[in-house]
Design a protein around this motif. Sequence first.
Motif, PDB file in Angstrom:
ATOM      1  N   LYS A 108       0.832  -1.244  -0.051  1.00  0.00           N
ATOM      2  CA  LYS A 108       0.134  -0.099   0.110  1.00  0.00           C
ATOM      3  C   LYS A 108       0.822   1.349   0.000  1.00  0.00           C
ATOM      4  O   LYS A 108       0.866   2.113  -0.813  1.00  0.00           O
ATOM      5  N   SER A 109       1.999   1.173   0.889  1.00  0.00           N
ATOM      6  CA  SER A 109       2.666   2.475   1.047  1.00  0.00           C
ATOM      7  C   SER A 109       3.614   2.612  -0.453  1.00  0.00           C
ATOM      8  O   SER A 109       3.830   3.783  -0.892  1.00  0.00           O
ATOM      9  N   ASP A 110       3.948   1.355  -1.111  1.00  0.00           N
ATOM     10  CA  ASP A 110       4.591   1.599  -2.052  1.00  0.00           C
ATOM     11  C   ASP A 110       3.675   2.399  -3.285  1.00  0.00           C
ATOM     12  O   ASP A 110       4.118   3.323  -4.006  1.00  0.00           O
ATOM     13  N   LYS A 111       2.530   1.974  -3.376  1.00  0.00           N
ATOM     14  CA  LYS A 111       1.414   2.737  -4.287  1.00  0.00           C
ATOM     15  C   LYS A 111       1.375   4.185  -4.048  1.00  0.00           C
ATOM     16  O   LYS A 111       1.438   4.872  -4.925  1.00  0.00           O
ATOM     17  N   ILE A 112       1.173   4.518  -2.629  1.00  0.00           N
ATOM     18  CA  ILE A 112       1.080   5.996  -2.307  1.00  0.00           C
ATOM     19  C   ILE A 112       2.254   6.510  -2.752  1.00  0.00           C
ATOM     20  O   ILE A 112       2.198   7.735  -3.231  1.00  0.00           O
ATOM     21  N   LYS A 113       3.489   6.022  -2.384  1.00  0.00           N
ATOM     22  CA  LYS A 113       4.724   6.776  -2.730  1.00  0.00           C
ATOM     23  C   LYS A 113       4.921   6.840  -4.196  1.00  0.00           C
ATOM     24  O   LYS A 113       5.697   7.763  -4.548  1.00  0.00           O
ATOM     25  N   ALA A 114       4.596   5.838  -5.058  1.00  0.00           N
ATOM     26  CA  ALA A 114       4.773   6.013  -6.212  1.00  0.00           C
ATOM     27  C   ALA A 114       3.683   6.953  -7.289  1.00  0.00           C
ATOM     28  O   ALA A 114       4.029   7.177  -8.287  1.00  0.00           O
ATOM     29  N   LEU A 115       2.671   7.393  -6.611  1.00  0.00           N
ATOM     30  CA  LEU A 115       1.976   8.162  -7.198  1.00  0.00           C
ATOM     31  C   LEU A 115       2.430   9.425  -7.824  1.00  0.00           C
ATOM     32  O   LEU A 115       2.383   9.806  -9.205  1.00  0.00           O
ATOM     33  N   PRO A 116       3.440  10.071  -7.223  1.00  0.00           N
ATOM     34  CA  PRO A 116       4.058  11.557  -7.714  1.00  0.00           C
ATOM     35  C   PRO A 116       4.810  11.011  -9.045  1.00  0.00           C
ATOM     36  O   PRO A 116       4.831  11.772  -9.788  1.00  0.00           O
ATOM     37  N   PRO A 306      -9.435  15.224  -3.020  1.00  0.00           N
ATOM     38  CA  PRO A 306     -10.042  14.652  -2.000  1.00  0.00           C
ATOM     39  C   PRO A 306     -10.369  13.244  -2.306  1.00  0.00           C
ATOM     40  O   PRO A 306     -10.236  12.371  -1.462  1.00  0.00           O
ATOM     41  N   LEU A 307     -10.611  12.683  -3.498  1.00  0.00           N
ATOM     42  CA  LEU A 307     -10.941  11.222  -3.766  1.00  0.00           C
ATOM     43  C   LEU A 307      -9.598  10.558  -3.803  1.00  0.00           C
ATOM     44  O   LEU A 307      -9.770   9.364  -3.440  1.00  0.00           O
ATOM     45  N   LEU A 308      -8.582  10.956  -4.064  1.00  0.00           N
ATOM     46  CA  LEU A 308      -7.493  10.271  -4.443  1.00  0.00           C
ATOM     47  C   LEU A 308      -6.798   9.817  -3.239  1.00  0.00           C
ATOM     48  O   LEU A 308      -6.612   8.608  -3.315  1.00  0.00           O
ATOM     49  N   ASP A 309      -6.554  10.475  -2.147  1.00  0.00           N
ATOM     50  CA  ASP A 309      -6.216   9.818  -1.106  1.00  0.00           C
ATOM     51  C   ASP A 309      -7.111   8.610  -0.681  1.00  0.00           C
ATOM     52  O   ASP A 309      -6.442   7.568  -0.189  1.00  0.00           O
ATOM     53  N   LYS A 310      -8.604   8.742  -0.697  1.00  0.00           N
ATOM     54  CA  LYS A 310      -9.256   7.625  -0.363  1.00  0.00           C
ATOM     55  C   LYS A 310      -9.125   6.362  -0.989  1.00  0.00           C
ATOM     56  O   LYS A 310      -9.201   5.251  -0.510  1.00  0.00           O
ATOM     57  N   LYS A 311      -9.185   6.695  -2.295  1.00  0.00           N
ATOM     58  CA  LYS A 311      -8.844   5.574  -3.083  1.00  0.00           C
ATOM     59  C   LYS A 311      -7.561   4.678  -3.079  1.00  0.00           C
ATOM     60  O   LYS A 311      -7.603   3.604  -3.086  1.00  0.00           O
ATOM     61  N   LEU A 312      -6.571   5.730  -2.656  1.00  0.00           N
ATOM     62  CA  LEU A 312      -5.105   5.013  -2.476  1.00  0.00           C
ATOM     63  C   LEU A 312      -5.063   4.128  -1.200  1.00  0.00           C
ATOM     64  O   LEU A 312      -4.422   3.281  -1.106  1.00  0.00           O
ATOM     65  N   VAL A 313      -5.788   4.457  -0.273  1.00  0.00           N
ATOM     66  CA  VAL A 313      -5.475   3.744   1.061  1.00  0.00           C
ATOM     67  C   VAL A 313      -6.638   2.737   1.095  1.00  0.00           C
ATOM     68  O   VAL A 313      -6.591   1.866   2.115  1.00  0.00           O
ATOM     69  N   LYS A 314      -7.331   2.575   0.245  1.00  0.00           N
ATOM     70  CA  LYS A 314      -8.591   1.685   0.331  1.00  0.00           C
ATOM     71  C   LYS A 314      -8.030   0.189   0.251  1.00  0.00           C
ATOM     72  O   LYS A 314      -6.880  -0.113  -0.612  1.00  0.00           O
TER      73      LYS A 314
END
Lengths: 314, 305
Positions: A108-116, A306-314
């Motif tokens: 999960k953290s990899d995906k969040i960190k890779a978004l930028p 605002p939707l992006l953060d929610k989708k990423l941590v899902k």
Amino acid sequence: MTLEEGQILFREGAPGENLYVVRDGELQGKSTLGTAINTYGPGALIGELAFLKKEPYTETITATEDCELIEITPDALEESLEQEPAWFRSIISFLTGRLQIAGENKRKSDKIKALPSLLYILDSLSSRVKANEETKVSHAEVIDGVEKLFNLSKDNIEDLLKILEELEVLKILGEEIHVKNANVVHLLYESIRFRARYRKTPPQILSMTEQMVLNAVIKTVQQSTEPLKNGAFTVNTESLLKVGKRAMFGATLTLRTMLPLLERKLLNASVPLGDGAVLPEIEAIPFFFGDFDTILDLMELNRIYPLLDKKLVK
Amino acid sequence: MTSRQQLIPPTHQSVKAGFVVYSPGSEYRSIVILEEGELIAREVTPPHSVVFTMRPGDLVGVAALLEREPFKYELSASKDSKITLVTEECMESELKRLPLWLLALIRSLSAKTHLLKRAAIETRVRNTLKSLAEYLSHKSSDTEFNLAELLREFSFLTKISTTTAQEDFKSLLRRHLIKLSQKNGRVFCKIVDPELLHIFTDYIRAQETETEFAPYRLSIVQKKILVFLSAMEVSPEKTGPDWISYIHEKFPDADVSQWISLLQIQWFVKTDPKNPDCDLFKINKAKVQYFLKALRYETNIRGVL
């Protein structure tokens, strides 16, 4: 058991059963989900989670030299645990669960960190081929770029692309990715970058009132028969107030509510407003003007952000 | 007596509601297993929020005991409860009794969790030079970028430390893939050619996967064909057999197998790739230029200047 060089111990995806302890020799593990190669030498264990959780093996293990392995069956585990006190089983189960959770958190953290990184590559490729509205970029180039920049596996990049597709930022069409609005991708990237650097809300993110005002402006422009001039709109105040009454859910449209947008030049009044200390009545301003695309892009960013953060941590 | 040593038994306790089972200041470490009742873990600082509630069968303190990870919450009974405490001595005696493979399994589960937790806060990037080259290949060549800004953005994207990135900048500078200059005490970076950086990333990847980089395994004939194709001002459209005879006419050593190789390295593409019946090919100018550039700047890319 022994394996000769080149022999496969098990393949990725095969149902998990036994645990292997390397006694002698070396084996390599490769997964289709990444480029990393894991090496297992004497003393190393292979297939712990598959053994304990009965999950499929996560990599293909090949002997890179002649090997000697100890094979532990689930029966052997059961036999050993039966000889231990009951609480010991709970500890094994706790350690297994904790490893699984750590793995999931890491993914999960990899995906969040890779978004930028993904947004950076999309922004760069879109700006190279910027067309009118929808921009087509090569799917393979996006994957290649993110993989080289961030070392994220293809599957994870595809997952991130799907999240952006669900948010209607882009559409994946086989070999091509259609970026709906390249400016929005750029704004999104800059907003995330700003947030990371200054640890506060990016200036592109509008308050609810600002969004309601701009929504009223957009509706007024869309209802107007006056054409845009080089992308610039003009709305007369009377029409804006009429639309505002319906579109602002009870809030009143005044120059005070519009001030932050006027200060940022997203909206411009047709007469000078001085330093803003004493504002005239809104009716005293004949019309407002501004760049329509800038407003539309900003509103789209505010829908997605605002939707992006929610989708990423899902 | 078997080879198994004697187990020091765990302690069983009945505690009243409000009893503090564990406090972070305590020197004693133990695994707490809740048999009956309810335990709550609270923050030690105000407002002493409840972090989690334990139900019968739950346990805490494994990481504290096995990995010396600090357990930072106060654990108290919220109802009259029965607990089992596995102390360090008890766990040690238990671990000594285990078959070696089971002990190794426990250690491996612990070590892997620790590695994953650490990896979650570190960069994923293994080859930082490739990552930096990729990042810079998306910058334009006609701008002088403030180096400090580039470092900040690159670090934001990849979580690579600035010190590592600075070393990689030097490596790119040594290869003449970037230029650095100083103005008013600030360092500026200019990208010589973004495509060259892109080629460099492909070269590094080939090295990583232990495959030969396609531009550097061309035969003499292929190199001659490359120069010939790059010099053609217009790209004619011909069928495969026509291209074979055309190339064969110019380079008698080139035959059908050569044509297949050229198709594999994508110097030729179908004029209408979406049409499966299309049998016309044209020169893939972009690919030809890519190979030509890779060869022209081979010393820069290999870093053997």
